[in-house]
Motif scaffolding. Sequence first.
Motif, PDB file in Angstrom:
ATOM      1  N   TYR A 105       0.769  -0.955   0.032  1.00 40.52           N
ATOM      2  CA  TYR A 105       0.091   0.180   0.106  1.00 40.52           C
ATOM      3  C   TYR A 105       0.941   1.175  -0.180  1.00 40.52           C
ATOM      4  O   TYR A 105       0.479   2.127  -0.530  1.00 40.52           O
ATOM      5  CB  TYR A 105      -0.967  -0.090   1.183  1.00 40.52           C
ATOM      6  CG  TYR A 105      -1.523   1.387   1.346  1.00 40.52           C
ATOM      7  CD1 TYR A 105      -2.525   1.867   0.485  1.00 40.52           C
ATOM      8  CD2 TYR A 105      -1.453   2.064   2.535  1.00 40.52           C
ATOM      9  CE1 TYR A 105      -3.257   2.968   0.701  1.00 40.52           C
ATOM     10  CE2 TYR A 105      -2.253   3.254   2.740  1.00 40.52           C
ATOM     11  CZ  TYR A 105      -3.047   3.873   1.872  1.00 40.52           C
ATOM     12  OH  TYR A 105      -3.703   4.809   2.135  1.00 40.52           O
ATOM     13  N   GLU A 106       1.772   1.165   1.136  1.00 40.54           N
ATOM     14  CA  GLU A 106       2.884   2.371   0.780  1.00 40.54           C
ATOM     15  C   GLU A 106       3.440   2.705  -0.386  1.00 40.54           C
ATOM     16  O   GLU A 106       3.422   3.935  -0.993  1.00 40.54           O
ATOM     17  CB  GLU A 106       3.712   1.985   1.777  1.00 40.54           C
ATOM     18  CG  GLU A 106       4.941   3.395   2.006  1.00 40.54           C
ATOM     19  CD  GLU A 106       6.103   3.239   3.253  1.00 40.54           C
ATOM     20  OE1 GLU A 106       6.502   4.033   3.105  1.00 40.54           O
ATOM     21  OE2 GLU A 106       5.890   2.154   3.819  1.00 40.54           O
ATOM     22  N   TYR A 107       3.633   1.755  -1.225  1.00 38.29           N
ATOM     23  CA  TYR A 107       4.307   1.832  -2.541  1.00 38.29           C
ATOM     24  C   TYR A 107       3.235   2.368  -3.747  1.00 38.29           C
ATOM     25  O   TYR A 107       3.739   3.243  -4.511  1.00 38.29           O
ATOM     26  CB  TYR A 107       5.146   0.673  -2.910  1.00 38.29           C
ATOM     27  CG  TYR A 107       6.094   0.933  -4.172  1.00 38.29           C
ATOM     28  CD1 TYR A 107       7.162   1.444  -4.361  1.00 38.29           C
ATOM     29  CD2 TYR A 107       5.341   0.064  -5.550  1.00 38.29           C
ATOM     30  CE1 TYR A 107       7.903   1.597  -5.674  1.00 38.29           C
ATOM     31  CE2 TYR A 107       6.068   0.334  -6.658  1.00 38.29           C
ATOM     32  CZ  TYR A 107       7.225   1.244  -6.739  1.00 38.29           C
ATOM     33  OH  TYR A 107       7.783   1.222  -7.807  1.00 38.29           O
ATOM     34  N   THR A 108       2.128   1.572  -3.607  1.00 44.20           N
ATOM     35  CA  THR A 108       1.267   1.825  -4.630  1.00 44.20           C
ATOM     36  C   THR A 108       0.116   2.852  -4.429  1.00 44.20           C
ATOM     37  O   THR A 108      -0.545   3.484  -5.357  1.00 44.20           O
ATOM     38  CB  THR A 108       0.531   0.496  -4.958  1.00 44.20           C
ATOM     39  OG1 THR A 108      -0.337   0.149  -4.003  1.00 44.20           O
ATOM     40  CG2 THR A 108       1.381  -0.653  -5.195  1.00 44.20           C
ATOM     41  N   HIS A 109       0.031   3.177  -3.074  1.00 44.01           N
ATOM     42  CA  HIS A 109      -1.274   4.014  -2.803  1.00 44.01           C
ATOM     43  C   HIS A 109      -2.404   3.446  -3.237  1.00 44.01           C
ATOM     44  O   HIS A 109      -3.519   4.517  -3.343  1.00 44.01           O
ATOM     45  CB  HIS A 109      -1.006   5.526  -3.284  1.00 44.01           C
ATOM     46  CG  HIS A 109       0.367   5.992  -2.839  1.00 44.01           C
ATOM     47  ND1 HIS A 109       0.687   6.297  -1.516  1.00 44.01           N
ATOM     48  CD2 HIS A 109       1.518   6.393  -3.757  1.00 44.01           C
ATOM     49  CE1 HIS A 109       2.232   6.743  -1.554  1.00 44.01           C
ATOM     50  NE2 HIS A 109       2.507   6.789  -2.641  1.00 44.01           N
ATOM     51  N   ASP A 110      -2.487   2.385  -3.646  1.00 52.38           N
ATOM     52  CA  ASP A 110      -3.838   1.906  -3.946  1.00 52.38           C
ATOM     53  C   ASP A 110      -4.682   1.332  -2.807  1.00 52.38           C
ATOM     54  O   ASP A 110      -4.377   0.584  -1.936  1.00 52.38           O
ATOM     55  CB  ASP A 110      -3.561   0.593  -4.864  1.00 52.38           C
ATOM     56  CG  ASP A 110      -4.727  -0.053  -5.372  1.00 52.38           C
ATOM     57  OD1 ASP A 110      -5.748   0.062  -4.923  1.00 52.38           O
ATOM     58  OD2 ASP A 110      -4.695  -0.907  -6.414  1.00 52.38           O
ATOM     59  N   SER A 111      -5.827   1.644  -2.688  1.00 52.62           N
ATOM     60  CA  SER A 111      -6.798   1.544  -1.568  1.00 52.62           C
ATOM     61  C   SER A 111      -7.277  -0.066  -1.330  1.00 52.62           C
ATOM     62  O   SER A 111      -7.501  -0.368  -0.297  1.00 52.62           O
ATOM     63  CB  SER A 111      -8.061   2.188  -1.729  1.00 52.62           C
ATOM     64  OG  SER A 111      -9.067   2.122  -2.791  1.00 52.62           O
ATOM     65  N   PHE A 112      -7.092  -0.759  -2.443  1.00 51.56           N
ATOM     66  CA  PHE A 112      -7.268  -1.971  -2.412  1.00 51.56           C
ATOM     67  C   PHE A 112      -6.207  -2.816  -1.387  1.00 51.56           C
ATOM     68  O   PHE A 112      -6.520  -3.695  -0.513  1.00 51.56           O
ATOM     69  CB  PHE A 112      -6.915  -2.820  -3.644  1.00 51.56           C
ATOM     70  CG  PHE A 112      -6.924  -4.458  -3.650  1.00 51.56           C
ATOM     71  CD1 PHE A 112      -8.118  -4.964  -3.771  1.00 51.56           C
ATOM     72  CD2 PHE A 112      -5.662  -4.916  -3.393  1.00 51.56           C
ATOM     73  CE1 PHE A 112      -7.985  -6.405  -3.643  1.00 51.56           C
ATOM     74  CE2 PHE A 112      -5.709  -6.323  -3.489  1.00 51.56           C
ATOM     75  CZ  PHE A 112      -6.739  -7.219  -3.599  1.00 51.56           C
ATOM     76  N   TRP A 113      -4.932  -2.336  -1.386  1.00 51.78           N
ATOM     77  CA  TRP A 113      -4.002  -2.905  -0.475  1.00 51.78           C
ATOM     78  C   TRP A 113      -4.018  -2.455   0.919  1.00 51.78           C
ATOM     79  O   TRP A 113      -3.836  -3.070   1.674  1.00 51.78           O
ATOM     80  CB  TRP A 113      -2.570  -2.538  -0.975  1.00 51.78           C
ATOM     81  CG  TRP A 113      -2.291  -3.299  -2.186  1.00 51.78           C
ATOM     82  CD1 TRP A 113      -2.353  -2.515  -3.435  1.00 51.78           C
ATOM     83  CD2 TRP A 113      -2.338  -4.638  -2.360  1.00 51.78           C
ATOM     84  NE1 TRP A 113      -2.011  -3.688  -4.515  1.00 51.78           N
ATOM     85  CE2 TRP A 113      -1.947  -5.032  -3.783  1.00 51.78           C
ATOM     86  CE3 TRP A 113      -2.263  -5.927  -1.457  1.00 51.78           C
ATOM     87  CZ2 TRP A 113      -2.010  -6.328  -4.325  1.00 51.78           C
ATOM     88  CZ3 TRP A 113      -2.192  -7.035  -2.033  1.00 51.78           C
ATOM     89  CH2 TRP A 113      -1.808  -7.420  -3.365  1.00 51.78           C
ATOM     90  N   LYS A 114      -4.769  -1.070   1.147  1.00 55.42           N
ATOM     91  CA  LYS A 114      -5.044  -0.706   2.323  1.00 55.42           C
ATOM     92  C   LYS A 114      -6.058  -1.315   2.967  1.00 55.42           C
ATOM     93  O   LYS A 114      -6.042  -1.996   4.347  1.00 55.42           O
ATOM     94  CB  LYS A 114      -5.542   1.030   2.317  1.00 55.42           C
ATOM     95  CG  LYS A 114      -5.766   1.385   3.868  1.00 55.42           C
ATOM     96  CD  LYS A 114      -6.358   3.104   3.364  1.00 55.42           C
ATOM     97  CE  LYS A 114      -6.653   3.569   4.748  1.00 55.42           C
ATOM     98  NZ  LYS A 114      -8.045   3.162   5.078  1.00 55.42           N
ATOM     99  N   GLU A 115      -7.241  -1.847   2.289  1.00 57.55           N
ATOM    100  CA  GLU A 115      -8.315  -2.704   3.023  1.00 57.55           C
ATOM    101  C   GLU A 115      -7.822  -3.822   3.332  1.00 57.55           C
ATOM    102  O   GLU A 115      -8.327  -4.621   4.336  1.00 57.55           O
ATOM    103  CB  GLU A 115      -9.550  -2.787   1.862  1.00 57.55           C
ATOM    104  CG  GLU A 115     -10.059  -1.356   1.620  1.00 57.55           C
ATOM    105  CD  GLU A 115     -11.131  -1.261   0.384  1.00 57.55           C
ATOM    106  OE1 GLU A 115     -11.185  -2.456  -0.209  1.00 57.55           O
ATOM    107  OE2 GLU A 115     -11.560  -0.284   0.129  1.00 57.55           O
ATOM    108  N   LYS A 116      -6.972  -4.690   2.285  1.00 61.07           N
ATOM    109  CA  LYS A 116      -6.483  -5.861   2.748  1.00 61.07           C
ATOM    110  C   LYS A 116      -5.664  -5.837   4.039  1.00 61.07           C
ATOM    111  O   LYS A 116      -5.628  -6.687   4.821  1.00 61.07           O
ATOM    112  CB  LYS A 116      -5.667  -6.618   1.458  1.00 61.07           C
ATOM    113  CG  LYS A 116      -6.543  -6.924   0.460  1.00 61.07           C
ATOM    114  CD  LYS A 116      -7.552  -8.114   0.739  1.00 61.07           C
ATOM    115  CE  LYS A 116      -8.060  -8.634  -0.474  1.00 61.07           C
ATOM    116  NZ  LYS A 116      -9.153  -9.743  -0.318  1.00 61.07           N
TER     117      LYS A 116
END
Length: 418
Positions: A105-116
């Motif tokens: 998430y830190e690298y991509t800033h993609d909320s998908f990874w934040k939720e996971k």
Amino acid sequence: METNMKHYLLALSIGAATLAGCQSPKEPNLVASNFTFAEQQLKYAFPKIDEARANEAQESRDKRIARQWGELTNPRNTEPDGSLRLVPSKDWTSGFFPGELWYVYEYTHDSFWKEKAEKHTEMLEREKKNGTTHDMGFKMYCSYGNGYRLTGNPTYKDILIESARTLITRFKPNVGCIRSWDHHADQWECPVIIDNMLNLELLFWASRETNDSTFYNIAVSHARTTMKNHFRDDFSTYHVVNYDTITGSPICKVTHQGYSDDSAWARGQAWALYGYTLCYRETGLPEFLEQAKHIERYIFTHPNLPEDLIPYWDFNAPEIPNEPRDASAATCIASALYELSTYVPEQKDLYKQEADRILENLTANYRTQQNGDNGFLLLHSTGSKPHDSEIDVPIVYADYYFLEALLRKNKLEKGEKL
């Protein structure tokens, strides 16, 4: 003199390899390509996790319930038969998988990874009160700590502070250390393992957040006592020091996961390098920086360090070169080196080049099969060869420190603070 010359020659060879690599215009960006790989692998891992949870053997389920271990949470390793091993939250490795998700998430800033990441982190909340283990930093700081750093979630902060308060209940004032294990009470009076150095990061964080110096003082005491008693003259480390709780003196110095009591267990050296580097960051005390520099020199001048810089599981294992490697030791070393390079101007290029070469070799020769290997990132880690456990398999903490090292490399090369 001989070891200094070897260090110099290693620096020259690393520098030449790095320059040669930089001359190839077609070479993909190491960080970007690995995070693309990691995203694909971790997406592959999620259904494998669900499947492993659904297929848990009844015997395992009954044992877990009887011992109040909680539900299965996150991956730990691939078993020899290829199956995925999940662990309950109490397991010392339970925080690494959510930590990986936070790093993506830190690298991509993609909320998908934040939720996971949130989902796999919040499975561990019950551990904030688990005072039966010293592994609070591994479990809670790798998961909730990264989550709080990236989101500022106040609930995460509260959980971390309670976790730190739980951890310091294990501090033994007469010894000056946090007790590591409660098991095998017939063998140990107060065992302290080198791994425990990494759990100090949670205490330093808690001291800053609460303005309570108790956390800081305990962490510094533990680091100083460990520095005094865990290291040999050549800066190799014992795995376990058993203390007398009344006198505070060492009773014995032994190993548990290394080859022998007098050997240098590779991941122990990695824990030591990482631990004293973070202690210098948090305290500014020169003694900790000097210790980290000495440990680095031990590792990189050792005659049994392979050319690709991925250590054998123990530097003194008897069948080298026919011994298993430990990619987890390598990733931890690389991550520590990137940080250490920022504190030692005269060695910053060497330390970064050593870390770069580790990551390059892991990428070229140690990565798992895309959409395979249960979604792990790296092959060839060794958990505990003396216990015939996790030998030459993917292990979650190798992946965690791999992603952390990649992020640190990325920040360094962009001129950002680690």
